[in-house]
Motif scaffolding. Structure first.
Motif, PDB file in Angstrom:
ATOM      1  N   ASN A 139       0.848  -1.178   0.000  1.00  0.00           N
ATOM      2  CA  ASN A 139       0.000   0.000   0.000  1.00  0.00           C
ATOM      3  C   ASN A 139       0.895   1.244   0.000  1.00  0.00           C
ATOM      4  N   PRO A 140       0.683   2.188  -0.908  1.00  0.00           N
ATOM      5  CA  PRO A 140       1.593   3.342  -1.013  1.00  0.00           C
ATOM      6  C   PRO A 140       1.592   4.239   0.225  1.00  0.00           C
ATOM      7  N   LEU A 141       0.503   4.239   1.005  1.00  0.00           N
ATOM      8  CA  LEU A 141       0.432   5.114   2.177  1.00  0.00           C
ATOM      9  C   LEU A 141       1.120   4.512   3.393  1.00  0.00           C
ATOM     10  N   THR A 142       0.804   3.253   3.686  1.00  0.00           N
ATOM     11  CA  THR A 142       1.322   2.616   4.903  1.00  0.00           C
ATOM     12  C   THR A 142       2.521   1.708   4.646  1.00  0.00           C
ATOM     13  N   GLN A 143       2.772   1.366   3.367  1.00  0.00           N
ATOM     14  CA  GLN A 143       3.844   0.453   2.968  1.00  0.00           C
ATOM     15  C   GLN A 143       3.625  -0.969   3.480  1.00  0.00           C
ATOM     16  N   LEU A 144       2.418  -1.270   3.933  1.00  0.00           N
ATOM     17  CA  LEU A 144       2.097  -2.638   4.333  1.00  0.00           C
ATOM     18  C   LEU A 144       1.703  -3.450   3.106  1.00  0.00           C
ATOM     19  N   GLN A 188      -3.014  10.483   8.169  1.00  0.00           N
ATOM     20  CA  GLN A 188      -2.260  10.347   9.417  1.00  0.00           C
ATOM     21  C   GLN A 188      -2.882   9.287  10.317  1.00  0.00           C
ATOM     22  N   VAL A 189      -4.212   9.234  10.352  1.00  0.00           N
ATOM     23  CA  VAL A 189      -4.910   8.227  11.152  1.00  0.00           C
ATOM     24  C   VAL A 189      -4.619   6.830  10.613  1.00  0.00           C
ATOM     25  N   LEU A 190      -4.602   6.684   9.295  1.00  0.00           N
ATOM     26  CA  LEU A 190      -4.329   5.367   8.709  1.00  0.00           C
ATOM     27  C   LEU A 190      -2.902   4.912   9.024  1.00  0.00           C
ATOM     28  N   ARG A 191      -1.947   5.834   8.934  1.00  0.00           N
ATOM     29  CA  ARG A 191      -0.568   5.470   9.274  1.00  0.00           C
ATOM     30  C   ARG A 191      -0.444   5.145  10.772  1.00  0.00           C
ATOM     31  N   PHE A 192      -1.123   5.913  11.594  1.00  0.00           N
ATOM     32  CA  PHE A 192      -1.143   5.640  13.037  1.00  0.00           C
ATOM     33  C   PHE A 192      -1.706   4.244  13.309  1.00  0.00           C
ATOM     34  N   GLY A 212      -1.259  -6.637   6.927  1.00  0.00           N
ATOM     35  CA  GLY A 212      -1.542  -6.084   5.611  1.00  0.00           C
ATOM     36  C   GLY A 212      -2.566  -4.975   5.651  1.00  0.00           C
ATOM     37  N   HIS A 213      -2.564  -4.175   4.597  1.00  0.00           N
ATOM     38  CA  HIS A 213      -3.515  -3.069   4.459  1.00  0.00           C
ATOM     39  C   HIS A 213      -4.381  -3.354   3.240  1.00  0.00           C
ATOM     40  N   ASP A 218      -9.327  -0.468   6.205  1.00  0.00           N
ATOM     41  CA  ASP A 218      -9.389  -1.901   6.481  1.00  0.00           C
ATOM     42  C   ASP A 218      -7.988  -2.511   6.505  1.00  0.00           C
ATOM     43  N   PHE A 219      -7.703  -3.281   7.561  1.00  0.00           N
ATOM     44  CA  PHE A 219      -6.404  -3.920   7.739  1.00  0.00           C
ATOM     45  C   PHE A 219      -6.616  -5.388   8.098  1.00  0.00           C
ATOM     46  N   VAL A 220      -5.572  -6.199   7.895  1.00  0.00           N
ATOM     47  CA  VAL A 220      -5.615  -7.625   8.237  1.00  0.00           C
ATOM     48  C   VAL A 220      -4.290  -8.010   8.880  1.00  0.00           C
ATOM     49  N   PHE A 221      -4.350  -8.851   9.902  1.00  0.00           N
ATOM     50  CA  PHE A 221      -3.121  -9.482  10.372  1.00  0.00           C
ATOM     51  C   PHE A 221      -3.381 -10.949  10.670  1.00  0.00           C
ATOM     52  N   ILE A 222      -2.314 -11.754  10.550  1.00  0.00           N
ATOM     53  CA  ILE A 222      -2.382 -13.194  10.780  1.00  0.00           C
ATOM     54  C   ILE A 222      -1.362 -13.546  11.847  1.00  0.00           C
ATOM     55  N   ALA A 223      -1.790 -14.273  12.867  1.00  0.00           N
ATOM     56  CA  ALA A 223      -0.895 -14.598  13.979  1.00  0.00           C
ATOM     57  C   ALA A 223      -1.301 -15.930  14.596  1.00  0.00           C
ATOM     58  N   PRO A 224      -0.379 -16.572  15.330  1.00  0.00           N
ATOM     59  CA  PRO A 224      -0.752 -17.795  16.040  1.00  0.00           C
ATOM     60  C   PRO A 224      -1.931 -17.532  16.966  1.00  0.00           C
TER      61      PRO A 224
END
Length: 321
Positions: A139-144, A188-192, A212-213, A218-224
């Motif tokens: 993502n160009p804004l957050t680099q995620l 700024q809120v999205l980067r925060f 990920g972004h 909307d964001f996603v993360f995967i973890a144990p």
């Protein structure tokens, strides 16, 4: 443990190389001809090949070409072991796809140094390629990582032996904030939010987890699964504490903002919160990554129906908070 496949028609050479490499902690596969190598590759995926050039039937050069024609071994290093060390022989080996050669008779230190070097180099190149692909999809804004990387990670999670959870995060009332404070403040809120998600996941589950972004808010993360609840609790706490800094004192005192809707009528919206839909995944519960994505969207809706920052979990045995 890294795996080395050795092909040599000399049993004494095979025995010697097997002993040298197993003593150094490698798993070693052996074959006496090219056909045996191809049979092994039906079930195994070595990290490096050591091939004798002079073998009966299919020689090492032809075997090297056959291996390199397989997409899963395109980047896997192949090193020739040979008594033929003329310039012409070396050029032929490199042309066939080899990265190096080890002359006979063998020198143990040289064998170990070359094998270790090429495995490490291969690992570095693979990591660089992974980072390149992430950068292309970022993502160009957050680099995620973006959608392609997220969907690939979810597909891989389905086949992982560990219990994993996919968490879909959505900022509540973000559009109203964006409309009042402007797009720059919204960015700024999205980067925060991206930074808070990464920090929460790393603190709870360690580095290297997929965050990920999807796009927008909307964001996603995967973890144990074992550490996901800790990450979720920390994220909610950190988000609620930090998000207040983006509002004016007046709006903070009111606990809401006033924004015109599409019809030009002023409406009140609460301060931003974060909603998290948590889906525990495995191949028994889901057959495709799109099913996981659909379930994440459904669980997120439940979380958004709860006042304030909240989460809702779809466990493998059913629903629960």
């Amino acid at each position: 443990m890294k795996t080395v496949l050795i092909a040599d028609d000399s049993p004494s050479n095979l025995h010697l190389l097997h002993d040298i490499l197993t003593k150094s902690g490698y798993e070693v596969l052996v074959a006496e001809n090219g056909e045996e190598v191809l049979d092994i590759l039906d079930e195994e995926a070595p990290d490096i090949f050591l091939l004798d050039i002079m073998m009966p039937g299919m020689d090492g050069l032809e075997l090297c070409r056959r291996i390199k024609s397989m997409s899963r071994f395109t980047a896997t290093p192949i090193v020739f072991i040979t008594a033929k060390n003329s310039s012409e022989d070396i050029v032929q080996g490199f042309s066939a796809g080899a990265v190096d050669y080890i002359p006979k008779p063998f020198n143990e230190a040289e064998i170990l140094a070359r094998v270790q070097t090429h495995i490490r180099l291969h690992d570095v190149l693979m990591e660089l390629e992974r980072l390149r692909q992430l950068a292309l999809d970022a993502n160009p804004l957050t680099q995620l990582p973006g959608n392609n990387s997220i969907l690939k990670a979810i597909a891989e999670a389905l086949n992982d032996e560990r219990p994993l959870s996919v968490v879909y995060a959505d900022i509540d009332n973000f559009k109203a904030f964006n409309d009042k404070y402007g797009f720059a403040a919204g960015d700024q809120v999205l980067r925060f939010t991206a930074n808070r998600i990464v920090a929460a996941v790393e603190a709870a589950c360690g580095k290297g987890r997929m965050v990920g972004h999807v796009g927008g808010d909307d964001f996603v993360f995967i973890a144990p699964t074992e550490c996901t609840r800790i990450a979720v609790d920390r994220l909610i706490r950190d988000f609620d504490e930090g998000i207040r800094s983006f509002y004016s004192e007046e709006d903070l005192e009111k606990g809401e903002i006033r924004v015109k809707d599409r019809n030009g009528k002023l409406r009140s919206f609460p301060l931003m919160t974060i909603s998290l839909g948590v889906v525990e995944v495995d191949a028994k519960s889901f057959s495709h990554h799109l099913e996981v994505s659909a379930m994440c969207a459904e669980v997120k809706k439940v979380a958004k129906s709860i006042s304030g920052s909240s989460f809702f979990i779809n466990r493998r045995g059913g629903f629960g908070d």
